[in-house]
Design a protein around this motif. Structure first.
Motif, PDB file in Angstrom:
ATOM      1  N   PHE A 111       1.243  -1.522   0.104  1.00 47.41           N
ATOM      2  CA  PHE A 111       0.217   0.066  -0.031  1.00 47.41           C
ATOM      3  C   PHE A 111       0.728   1.645   0.153  1.00 47.41           C
ATOM      4  CE2 PHE A 111      -2.158  -3.551   2.249  1.00 47.41           C
ATOM      5  CZ  PHE A 111      -3.057  -3.735   1.470  1.00 47.41           C
ATOM      6  N   CYS A 112       1.044   1.734  -0.631  1.00 52.29           N
ATOM      7  CA  CYS A 112       1.386   3.473  -0.765  1.00 52.29           C
ATOM      8  C   CYS A 112       0.804   4.383  -1.512  1.00 52.29           C
ATOM      9  CB  CYS A 112       2.724   2.977  -1.858  1.00 52.29           C
ATOM     10  SG  CYS A 112       1.826   2.828  -4.012  1.00 52.29           S
ATOM     11  N   PRO A 113       0.673   5.410  -1.834  1.00 57.31           N
ATOM     12  CA  PRO A 113      -0.197   7.214  -2.007  1.00 57.31           C
ATOM     13  C   PRO A 113      -0.091   6.655  -3.634  1.00 57.31           C
ATOM     14  CG  PRO A 113       2.028   7.340  -0.948  1.00 57.31           C
ATOM     15  CD  PRO A 113       2.322   6.012  -0.586  1.00 57.31           C
ATOM     16  N   ARG A 114      -1.627   6.682  -4.136  1.00 52.89           N
ATOM     17  CA  ARG A 114      -1.619   6.538  -5.498  1.00 52.89           C
ATOM     18  C   ARG A 114      -0.927   6.888  -6.534  1.00 52.89           C
ATOM     19  NH1 ARG A 114      -6.732   4.229  -7.330  1.00 52.89           N
ATOM     20  NH2 ARG A 114      -6.745   4.092  -9.656  1.00 52.89           N
ATOM     21  N   ALA A 115      -0.129   8.452  -6.073  1.00 54.63           N
ATOM     22  CA  ALA A 115       0.523   9.126  -7.257  1.00 54.63           C
ATOM     23  C   ALA A 115       2.433   7.939  -7.197  1.00 54.63           C
ATOM     24  CB  ALA A 115       1.012  10.718  -6.679  1.00 54.63           C
ATOM     25  N   GLU A 116       2.335   7.337  -6.412  1.00 53.03           N
ATOM     26  CA  GLU A 116       4.268   7.069  -6.815  1.00 53.03           C
ATOM     27  C   GLU A 116       3.409   5.349  -7.271  1.00 53.03           C
ATOM     28  OE1 GLU A 116       4.697   6.691  -2.242  1.00 53.03           O
ATOM     29  OE2 GLU A 116       5.457   8.826  -2.293  1.00 53.03           O
ATOM     30  N   VAL A 117       2.947   4.736  -7.807  1.00 47.42           N
ATOM     31  CA  VAL A 117       2.122   3.840  -8.161  1.00 47.42           C
ATOM     32  C   VAL A 117       3.622   3.436  -9.200  1.00 47.42           C
ATOM     33  CG1 VAL A 117       0.898   1.765  -8.913  1.00 47.42           C
ATOM     34  CG2 VAL A 117       0.255   3.273  -7.482  1.00 47.42           C
ATOM     35  N   ALA A 118       3.363   4.158 -10.347  1.00 43.27           N
ATOM     36  CA  ALA A 118       4.186   3.985 -10.822  1.00 43.27           C
ATOM     37  C   ALA A 118       5.827   3.862 -10.500  1.00 43.27           C
ATOM     38  CB  ALA A 118       4.006   5.339 -12.679  1.00 43.27           C
ATOM     39  N   ASP A 119       6.299   4.605 -10.389  1.00 44.57           N
ATOM     40  CA  ASP A 119       7.905   4.349  -9.264  1.00 44.57           C
ATOM     41  C   ASP A 119       7.751   3.307  -8.790  1.00 44.57           C
ATOM     42  OD1 ASP A 119       8.056   7.528 -11.210  1.00 44.57           O
ATOM     43  OD2 ASP A 119       7.218   8.734  -9.517  1.00 44.57           O
ATOM     44  N   VAL A 120       7.180   3.115  -7.754  1.00 54.05           N
ATOM     45  CA  VAL A 120       7.591   1.278  -7.137  1.00 54.05           C
ATOM     46  C   VAL A 120       8.243   0.667  -8.372  1.00 54.05           C
ATOM     47  CG1 VAL A 120       6.453   0.724  -4.999  1.00 54.05           C
ATOM     48  CG2 VAL A 120       6.285   3.205  -4.996  1.00 54.05           C
ATOM     49  N   LEU A 121       6.837   0.657  -9.263  1.00 48.31           N
ATOM     50  CA  LEU A 121       6.286  -0.526  -9.940  1.00 48.31           C
ATOM     51  C   LEU A 121       7.932  -0.932 -10.847  1.00 48.31           C
ATOM     52  CD1 LEU A 121       2.974  -0.517 -11.357  1.00 48.31           C
ATOM     53  CD2 LEU A 121       4.248  -2.578  -9.997  1.00 48.31           C
ATOM     54  N   ALA A 122       8.025   0.510 -11.358  1.00 50.42           N
ATOM     55  CA  ALA A 122       9.371   0.554 -11.586  1.00 50.42           C
ATOM     56  C   ALA A 122      11.291  -0.002 -10.945  1.00 50.42           C
ATOM     57  CB  ALA A 122       9.974   2.268 -12.776  1.00 50.42           C
ATOM     58  N   ALA A 123      10.760   0.352  -9.612  1.00 50.82           N
ATOM     59  CA  ALA A 123      11.721   0.537  -8.308  1.00 50.82           C
ATOM     60  C   ALA A 123      11.672  -1.335  -7.908  1.00 50.82           C
ATOM     61  CB  ALA A 123      11.814   1.363  -7.505  1.00 50.82           C
ATOM     62  N   LEU A 124      10.751  -2.059  -8.056  1.00 50.54           N
ATOM     63  CA  LEU A 124      10.797  -3.076  -7.952  1.00 50.54           C
ATOM     64  C   LEU A 124      10.992  -3.961  -8.721  1.00 50.54           C
ATOM     65  CD1 LEU A 124       7.654  -3.513  -5.731  1.00 50.54           C
ATOM     66  CD2 LEU A 124       8.675  -4.343  -5.027  1.00 50.54           C
ATOM     67  N   THR A 125      10.513  -3.909 -10.751  1.00 47.02           N
ATOM     68  CA  THR A 125      10.705  -4.618 -11.340  1.00 47.02           C
ATOM     69  C   THR A 125      12.195  -3.814 -11.473  1.00 47.02           C
ATOM     70  OG1 THR A 125       8.806  -3.750 -12.374  1.00 47.02           O
ATOM     71  CG2 THR A 125      10.404  -4.522 -14.365  1.00 47.02           C
ATOM     72  N   GLU A 126      13.024  -2.967 -11.262  1.00 44.46           N
ATOM     73  CA  GLU A 126      14.609  -3.067 -11.483  1.00 44.46           C
ATOM     74  C   GLU A 126      14.970  -4.042 -10.774  1.00 44.46           C
ATOM     75  OE1 GLU A 126      18.019   0.224 -11.446  1.00 44.46           O
ATOM     76  OE2 GLU A 126      16.053   0.834 -11.712  1.00 44.46           O
ATOM     77  N   ALA A 127      14.356  -4.255  -9.246  1.00 45.61           N
ATOM     78  CA  ALA A 127      15.140  -4.897  -8.159  1.00 45.61           C
ATOM     79  C   ALA A 127      15.370  -6.272  -9.119  1.00 45.61           C
ATOM     80  CB  ALA A 127      14.688  -4.566  -6.723  1.00 45.61           C
ATOM     81  N   PHE A 128      13.746  -6.494  -8.857  1.00 46.78           N
ATOM     82  CA  PHE A 128      13.883  -8.292  -9.115  1.00 46.78           C
ATOM     83  C   PHE A 128      14.481  -8.339  -9.592  1.00 46.78           C
ATOM     84  CE2 PHE A 128       9.217  -7.720  -7.519  1.00 46.78           C
ATOM     85  CZ  PHE A 128       8.987  -8.561  -6.196  1.00 46.78           C
ATOM     86  N   GLY A 129      14.434  -8.321 -10.777  1.00 48.91           N
ATOM     87  CA  GLY A 129      15.697  -8.353 -11.962  1.00 48.91           C
ATOM     88  C   GLY A 129      14.887  -9.073 -12.641  1.00 48.91           C
ATOM     89  N   GLU A 130      16.306 -10.327 -12.724  1.00 48.84           N
ATOM     90  CA  GLU A 130      15.611 -12.254 -13.030  1.00 48.84           C
ATOM     91  C   GLU A 130      15.011 -12.945 -12.700  1.00 48.84           C
ATOM     92  OE1 GLU A 130      15.833 -12.890 -17.031  1.00 48.84           O
ATOM     93  OE2 GLU A 130      16.426 -10.744 -16.682  1.00 48.84           O
ATOM     94  N   ALA A 131      14.194 -12.467 -10.642  1.00 48.03           N
ATOM     95  CA  ALA A 131      14.091 -13.696 -10.207  1.00 48.03           C
ATOM     96  C   ALA A 131      13.110 -13.772 -10.643  1.00 48.03           C
ATOM     97  CB  ALA A 131      14.036 -12.901  -8.515  1.00 48.03           C
ATOM     98  N   PHE A 132      12.261 -15.140 -10.626  1.00 49.02           N
ATOM     99  CA  PHE A 132      10.760 -15.018 -10.383  1.00 49.02           C
ATOM    100  C   PHE A 132      10.247 -14.842  -9.989  1.00 49.02           C
ATOM    101  CE2 PHE A 132       7.561 -18.260  -9.904  1.00 49.02           C
ATOM    102  CZ  PHE A 132       7.297 -18.363 -11.585  1.00 49.02           C
ATOM    103  N   ALA A 133       9.842 -13.414  -9.853  1.00 51.38           N
ATOM    104  CA  ALA A 133       8.501 -12.387  -8.980  1.00 51.38           C
ATOM    105  C   ALA A 133       7.446 -11.877  -9.550  1.00 51.38           C
ATOM    106  CB  ALA A 133       9.180 -11.967  -7.982  1.00 51.38           C
ATOM    107  N   THR A 134       6.784 -11.311  -9.816  1.00 57.52           N
ATOM    108  CA  THR A 134       5.694 -10.527 -10.395  1.00 57.52           C
ATOM    109  C   THR A 134       5.379  -9.074  -9.400  1.00 57.52           C
ATOM    110  OG1 THR A 134       3.872 -11.191 -10.210  1.00 57.52           O
ATOM    111  CG2 THR A 134       5.296 -11.778 -12.534  1.00 57.52           C
ATOM    112  N   CYS A 135       5.076  -7.793 -10.404  1.00 56.73           N
ATOM    113  CA  CYS A 135       4.019  -6.976  -9.031  1.00 56.73           C
ATOM    114  C   CYS A 135       3.383  -6.648 -10.164  1.00 56.73           C
ATOM    115  CB  CYS A 135       5.730  -5.545  -8.733  1.00 56.73           C
ATOM    116  SG  CYS A 135       6.535  -6.134  -9.359  1.00 56.73           S
TER     117      CYS A 135
END
Length: 180
Positions: free
Chosen positions: A66-90
């Motif tokens: 749960f995060c401020p709605r305005a931050e969702v796109a930035d948090v998704l990008a940070a998560l996608t980058e942090a996951f890298g090749e790991a078997f995970a989705t967001c």
């Protein structure tokens, strides 16, 4: 029963929600989540939070951020980058879910009437997350504070949940189940 039964029900707006899927015990996943969100992966049935964000354990392979709605796109990008090749989705599920808050005197009693989840203070405390149902619909409950209970449901059943909560919160509808 409390002398006053006056739970307040309100929809929580402006909240972004991101579902995270992956092995929540794998170091690469937990490290990625913490580096991207600043929050530690919570223990089962728990929720971790800071001033702006909260991360809820939903199942062994699912967490909800749960995060401020305005931050969702930035948090998704940070998560996608942090996951890298790991078997995970967001995935952004902000538009697919609704959050309601029941607060004030009688909040526990209001929900005890419509969920099989134990609502007594010794069974459900701040910082806990519980998946259950309200009447016949899936929901998840958590307590950000002793006098506030939040719940999340699918948008498709939001009007039903809102109506159910309104009826359960009617004045004079308190239960004699919790000692003050």
């Amino acid at each position: 029963m409390s002398e006053t039964y006056a739970p307040q029900v309100a929809e929580v707006t402006g909240q972004g929600m991101i579902t995270l899927r992956g092995d929540l015990t794998a170091a690469e996943i937990t490290t990625a989540i913490q580096s991207a969100t600043g929050l530690a992966v919570p223990a089962p049935r728990q929720i971790t939070s800071d001033a702006e964000r909260a991360l809820a354990w939903m199942s062994p392979d699912e967490a909800m951020l749960f995060c401020p709605r305005a931050e969702v796109a930035d948090v998704l990008a940070a998560l996608t980058e942090a996951f890298g090749e790991a078997f995970a989705t967001c995935v952004d599920v902000s538009d697919a879910r609704r959050i309601y808050e029941v607060s004030g005197p009688g909040a526990r009693e209001c929900l005890a009437k419509i969920t099989p989840a134990p609502m007594a203070p010794e069974r459900f405390a701040p910082g806990e997350m519980r998946r259950t149902r309200l009447a016949q619909v899936a929901t998840a409950l958590w307590m950000p504070a002793p006098d506030r209970i939040r719940l999340i449901c699918f948008r498709s059943v939001a009007q039903y949940v809102e109506d159910l909560l309104a009826v359960s919160a009617n004045p004079g509808g308190g239960l004699r189940v919790f000692a003050d």
